[in-house]
Design an enzyme around this catalytic site. Structure first.
Site, PDB file in Angstrom:
ATOM      1  N   TYR A  39      -5.067 -18.372 -45.183  1.00  0.00           N
ATOM      2  CA  TYR A  39      -6.586 -17.602 -44.194  1.00  0.00           C
ATOM      3  C   TYR A  39      -6.813 -15.980 -44.281  1.00  0.00           C
ATOM      4  CZ  TYR A  39      -5.229 -21.626 -40.863  1.00  0.00           C
ATOM      5  OH  TYR A  39      -5.331 -22.782 -40.235  1.00  0.00           O
ATOM      6  N   TYR A  68      -9.224 -11.281 -35.339  1.00  0.00           N
ATOM      7  CA  TYR A  68      -8.406 -11.745 -34.550  1.00  0.00           C
ATOM      8  C   TYR A  68      -7.398 -10.075 -34.239  1.00  0.00           C
ATOM      9  CZ  TYR A  68      -8.992 -15.963 -36.893  1.00  0.00           C
ATOM     10  OH  TYR A  68      -9.861 -16.956 -37.518  1.00  0.00           O
ATOM     11  N   GLY A  80      -1.066 -25.812 -36.445  1.00  0.00           N
ATOM     12  CA  GLY A  80      -0.739 -24.998 -35.137  1.00  0.00           C
ATOM     13  C   GLY A  80       0.784 -24.423 -35.214  1.00  0.00           C
ATOM     14  N   CYS A 130     -17.958  -0.341 -45.077  1.00  0.00           N
ATOM     15  CA  CYS A 130     -18.841   0.956 -44.160  1.00  0.00           C
ATOM     16  C   CYS A 130     -19.168   0.133 -42.405  1.00  0.00           C
ATOM     17  CB  CYS A 130     -20.463   0.887 -44.718  1.00  0.00           C
ATOM     18  SG  CYS A 130     -20.024   1.404 -46.501  1.00  0.00           S
ATOM     19  N   GLU A 131     -18.164  -0.502 -41.981  1.00  0.00           N
ATOM     20  CA  GLU A 131     -17.847  -0.311 -40.835  1.00  0.00           C
ATOM     21  C   GLU A 131     -16.234  -0.090 -40.409  1.00  0.00           C
ATOM     22  OE1 GLU A 131     -18.310  -4.129 -38.678  1.00  0.00           O
ATOM     23  OE2 GLU A 131     -19.762  -4.889 -40.664  1.00  0.00           O
ATOM     24  N   GLU A 156      -0.648 -31.655 -39.882  1.00  0.00           N
ATOM     25  CA  GLU A 156      -1.827 -31.293 -40.408  1.00  0.00           C
ATOM     26  C   GLU A 156      -1.437 -29.405 -40.513  1.00  0.00           C
ATOM     27  OE1 GLU A 156      -5.214 -31.860 -38.072  1.00  0.00           O
ATOM     28  OE2 GLU A 156      -5.429 -33.565 -38.019  1.00  0.00           O
ATOM     29  N   PRO A 157       0.017 -29.489 -40.490  1.00  0.00           N
ATOM     30  CA  PRO A 157       0.235 -28.145 -41.188  1.00  0.00           C
ATOM     31  C   PRO A 157      -0.333 -27.425 -41.712  1.00  0.00           C
ATOM     32  CG  PRO A 157       1.684 -29.315 -42.144  1.00  0.00           C
ATOM     33  CD  PRO A 157       0.872 -30.319 -41.163  1.00  0.00           C
ATOM     34  N   GLY A 158      -0.117 -26.560 -41.244  1.00  0.00           N
ATOM     35  CA  GLY A 158      -1.544 -25.238 -42.516  1.00  0.00           C
ATOM     36  C   GLY A 158      -0.420 -23.858 -42.986  1.00  0.00           C
ATOM     37  N   ARG A 159      -1.154 -22.823 -42.388  1.00  0.00           N
ATOM     38  CA  ARG A 159      -0.640 -21.342 -42.348  1.00  0.00           C
ATOM     39  C   ARG A 159       1.407 -21.828 -42.305  1.00  0.00           C
ATOM     40  NH1 ARG A 159      -2.363 -17.744 -38.912  1.00  0.00           N
ATOM     41  NH2 ARG A 159      -3.773 -19.070 -37.725  1.00  0.00           N
TER      42      ARG A 159
HETATM   43  N1  LLP Z   1      -5.722 -29.611 -37.504  1.00  0.00           N
HETATM   44  C1  LLP Z   1      -7.074 -29.171 -37.400  1.00  0.00           C
HETATM   45  C2  LLP Z   1      -7.377 -29.897 -36.558  1.00  0.00           C
HETATM   46  C3  LLP Z   1      -6.834 -27.462 -37.521  1.00  0.00           C
HETATM   47  O1  LLP Z   1      -8.638 -26.861 -37.040  1.00  0.00           O
HETATM   48  C4  LLP Z   1      -6.266 -26.132 -38.297  1.00  0.00           C
HETATM   49  C5  LLP Z   1      -6.856 -25.459 -38.016  1.00  0.00           C
HETATM   50  C6  LLP Z   1      -5.524 -26.657 -38.405  1.00  0.00           C
HETATM   51  C7  LLP Z   1      -5.025 -28.135 -38.336  1.00  0.00           C
HETATM   52  C8  LLP Z   1      -4.511 -26.064 -39.155  1.00  0.00           C
HETATM   53  O2  LLP Z   1      -3.858 -25.196 -38.217  1.00  0.00           O
HETATM   54  P1  LLP Z   1      -2.623 -24.645 -38.916  1.00  0.00           P
HETATM   55  O3  LLP Z   1      -1.323 -25.222 -39.124  1.00  0.00           O
HETATM   56  O4  LLP Z   1      -3.216 -23.670 -39.697  1.00  0.00           O
HETATM   57  O5  LLP Z   1      -2.088 -23.116 -37.312  1.00  0.00           O
HETATM   58  N2  LLP Z   1      -8.826 -18.211 -39.137  1.00  0.00           N
HETATM   59  C9  LLP Z   1      -7.157 -18.266 -38.440  1.00  0.00           C
HETATM   60  C10 LLP Z   1      -6.873 -20.036 -38.222  1.00  0.00           C
HETATM   61  C11 LLP Z   1      -7.502 -20.848 -38.101  1.00  0.00           C
HETATM   62  C12 LLP Z   1      -7.722 -22.161 -37.945  1.00  0.00           C
HETATM   63  C13 LLP Z   1      -8.608 -22.952 -37.708  1.00  0.00           C
HETATM   64  N3  LLP Z   1      -8.270 -24.848 -37.160  1.00  0.00           N
HETATM   65  C14 LLP Z   1      -6.608 -17.307 -38.099  1.00  0.00           C
HETATM   66  O6  LLP Z   1      -6.912 -16.770 -39.685  1.00  0.00           O
HETATM   67  O7  LLP Z   1      -5.142 -16.996 -37.957  1.00  0.00           O
END
Ligand code: LLP
Length: 421
Positions: free
Chosen positions: A374, A317, A239, A345-346, A274-277
């Site tokens: 994402y 978003y 997050g 076309c939107e 659990e980092p993603g972004r």
């Molecule tokens: N763990 C869980 C259980 C999650 O649901 C998520 C993201 C993460 C970790 C990773 O979160 P991050 O570190 O990436 O913030 N499509 C949206 C973001 C959706 C995130 C969903 N869950 C966007 O483009 O902003």
């Protein structure tokens, strides 16, 4: 922060010219920088060195196998939310013990698949799921390692669509039911309760909600331990936000890690994050070409060859992505305000409104920054547009890590029933 800089008048990814890539691959395409991915992973991991920590990269942010493998080579595990993501993690060489399986709707089939692959942990999100998992594990004569994902009822103050830790959100087990759920887990067979997990949302730009949620969860671990549960793992989700715009700078990974270390160290648990972004967001750009510039008495539209099907974040978003010209802007360049729009076309197929950009013309290349997370994963084929390709750069080298699908391949998915032919 990243390795997308101008070199000899043109934007480059590390040592590779974006203009050259565009000529070779065609546009639009995503381009990722290995050095940026690795740097972000190392900076993030460095923050957690005082506690035993497993970083489980949230695959949903960017699940290209080359991206996963780049991070897995650095030691990352994987946070998966579907059977497909578990498959990708395994294919990228992630150790099954380092895989956690999250999500509110794991089917019995998905549970069985992950159990057979001996993944490290299931993050269970409801009492119903707990029962199902126990049944599936029993039917396979195996034991599932589980953490209960709790919903701390803390608003992360991010976009509503990606806020997950309020009691009215679908995620996690409500605070009032947590104790009963742990009791259920003890009673059911084939489950090994190893921990507690939580995740309050994404693109969070302030430490306060993290602190509020993590304090609650740390208190819960202490309580559960006094009640005899051997809680040995704590999974605090992902997050942490990234700077999409210079006016909103999120806390640094070091500050985030310091907060967690202070709160969690006394518990002597194994930590999972659990980092993603934060790992891949700034490691990618989306490159597109201007189809034409449409000037009307009311507005100027730069119509580009990427659409909302390629990068949906702005329309879904209202997200901001910086847009830069691939050719470096020189002093004399004229700037103007324009709407940057796709060909879909939107009316919502808009990337930016009233954005001040150097005057553009047909054929110019532009790049959306911070598109590594994402972006490609949320792409689709709406308007029968080809799924956008992905390229990875490593120093002077580059490789197409997902080829552009052909129209033949795309149309071949449709089957005409016999009665129509
Ligand atoms: N763990 C869980 C259980 C999650 O649901 C998520 C993201 C993460 C970790 C990773 O979160 P991050 O570190 O990436 O913030 N499509 C949206 C973001 C959706 C995130 C969903 N869950 C966007 O483009 O902003």
């Amino acid at each position: 922060m990243d390795h997308f800089n101008y070199h000899k008048g043109w934007l480059a990814a590390e040592d590779v010219s974006i203009k050259t890539l565009a000529e070779e691959i065609g546009t639009p395409f995503y381009c990722y920088s290995t050095a940026t991915l690795v740097r972000h992973y190392r900076v993030f991991a460095e923050g957690f060195k005082e506690i035993p920590t497993q970083i489980c990269y949230a695959l949903k942010a960017n699940s290209n196998i080359a991206v996963i493998k780049t991070l897995a080579n650095e030691g990352a595990g994987a946070d998966c939310v579907s059977e497909g993501e578990v498959m990708r993690a395994l294919k990228a060489g992630v150790d099954p013990k380092k895989i956690v399986f999250s999500g509110v709707g794991k089917s019995r089939g998905e549970m069985a698949f992950a159990l057979k692959k001996k993944i490290g942990q299931f993050n269970v999100e409801s009492r119903e799921e707990l029962k199902m998992l126990s049944e599936v594990a029993a039917s396979l004569s195996v034991t599932a390692n589980i953490a209960i994902r709790v919903n701390p009822d803390v608003d992360a103050h991010t976009n509503d669509k990606i806020t997950t830790g309020r009691k009215t959100d679908k995620f996690g087990i409500g605070w009032e039911e947590v104790k009963e759920t742990y009791a259920d887990a003890k009673r059911y067979g084939s489950l090994n309760v190893v921990g507690v997990s939580t995740h309050i949302g994404s693109q969070i730009t302030d430490l306060a909600p993290f602190e509020a949620a993590f304090k609650r969860v740390v208190g819960l671990v202490e309580e559960l331990r006094t009640e005899g549960y051997a809680i040995k793992r704590l999974d605090l989700g992902g997050g942490l936000g990234i700077p999409y715009h210079h006016t909103k700078i999120p806390p640094s990974p070091a500050d985030y890690a310091r907060l967690i270390t202070t709160l969690v160290k006394p518990l002597q648990v194994e930590l999972i994050v659990e980092p993603g972004r934060v790992l891949c967001g700034n490691a990618g750009i989306l490159v597109s070409r201007v189809i034409l510039v449409k000037r009307t008495p009311h507005r100027t539209f730069a119509v580009i060859d990427a659409g909302m099907n390629d990068l949906i974040r702005p329309t879904l978003y209202s997200a901001h992505h910086d847009i830069v010209p691939v050719e470096e802007v020189l002093n004399k360049k004229v700037f103007e305000k324009m709407d940057v729009v796709g060909p879909v076309c939107e009316t919502g197929d808009v990337f930016a409104r009233d954005r001040e950009l150097p005057q553009l013309k047909e054929g110019d290349l532009i790049a959306f920054r911070s598109a590594g997370a994402y972006g490609a994963v949320m792409a689709g084929t709406y308007n029968t547009r080809l799924l956008v390709p992905e390229v990875m750069v490593n120093g002077e080298k580059h490789a197409v890590i997902r080829a552009r699908e052909s129209y033949k391949q795309l149309l071949a998915h449709d089957k005409v029933p016999g009665w129509l032919s």
